[in-house]
Write a protein that holds these residues in place. Structure first.
Motif, PDB file in Angstrom:
ATOM      1  N   VAL A  59       0.854  -1.187   0.000  1.00 22.41           N
ATOM      2  CA  VAL A  59       0.000   0.000   0.000  1.00 22.41           C
ATOM      3  C   VAL A  59       0.894   1.242   0.000  1.00 22.41           C
ATOM      4  N   ASN A  60       0.881   1.916  -1.127  1.00 24.44           N
ATOM      5  CA  ASN A  60       1.688   3.118  -1.306  1.00 24.44           C
ATOM      6  C   ASN A  60       0.857   4.087  -2.132  1.00 24.44           C
ATOM      7  N   LYS A  61       0.585   5.253  -1.577  1.00 25.69           N
ATOM      8  CA  LYS A  61      -0.302   6.195  -2.267  1.00 25.69           C
ATOM      9  C   LYS A  61       0.228   6.622  -3.628  1.00 25.69           C
ATOM     10  N   ASP A  62       1.522   6.483  -3.853  1.00 22.29           N
ATOM     11  CA  ASP A  62       2.097   6.863  -5.138  1.00 22.29           C
ATOM     12  C   ASP A  62       2.000   5.743  -6.177  1.00 22.29           C
ATOM     13  N   GLU A  63       1.575   4.563  -5.743  1.00 21.97           N
ATOM     14  CA  GLU A  63       1.499   3.420  -6.659  1.00 21.97           C
ATOM     15  C   GLU A  63       0.121   2.766  -6.631  1.00 21.97           C
ATOM     16  N   VAL A  64      -0.909   3.568  -6.518  1.00 21.95           N
ATOM     17  CA  VAL A  64      -2.279   3.058  -6.472  1.00 21.95           C
ATOM     18  C   VAL A  64      -2.610   2.279  -7.741  1.00 21.95           C
ATOM     19  N   ASP A  65      -2.112   2.729  -8.883  1.00 24.37           N
ATOM     20  CA  ASP A  65      -2.407   2.042 -10.140  1.00 24.37           C
ATOM     21  C   ASP A  65      -1.879   0.609 -10.140  1.00 24.37           C
ATOM     22  N   ILE A  66      -0.741   0.392  -9.520  1.00 19.51           N
ATOM     23  CA  ILE A  66      -0.196  -0.970  -9.427  1.00 19.51           C
ATOM     24  C   ILE A  66      -1.093  -1.831  -8.543  1.00 19.51           C
TER      25      ILE A  66
END
Length: 104
Positions: A59-66
């Motif tokens: 869970v990383n807000k910069d990698e939501v698409d992943i």
């Protein structure tokens, strides 16, 4: 012509088998995973989602698409497995009945 009462008996047996299979499908759980297991979706063989599990490490807000891609992949995996289980159980439904091949 066959005895209509015999046909009714067979229909009743088919209905009973169908009810049993529906119950089994509801109880049969499958797990779809993606990303090496960081995203898991658990559903029954009736394709009802029971749980979604996400490893907090991904869970990383910069990698939501992943994360969205992983969830979609896990869902596809679970759906495929649920459909396979359903097909297995439904295939046994017509055993012993005089039905045309390929009907179930």
């Amino acid at each position: 012509m066959k005895n209509p009462f015999e046909a009714m008996k067979q229909l009743k047996k088919l209905q009973e088998k169908m009810a049993k299979i529906e119950e089994e499908l509801e109880q049969t759980l499958v797990e779809g995973t993606a990303g090496g297991g960081v995203v898991k979706i658990i559903m029954n063989a009736k394709e009802e989602i029971k749980e979604v599990k996400i490893d907090p490490e991904v869970v990383n807000k910069d990698e939501v698409d992943i994360l969205e891609d992983l969830i979609a992949a896990a869902l596809r995996d679970a759906l495929t497995k649920a459909k396979e289980k359903s097909a297995e159980k439904m295939g046994s439904l017509a055993d012993g009945l005089p039905l045309p091949p390929g009907l179930f």
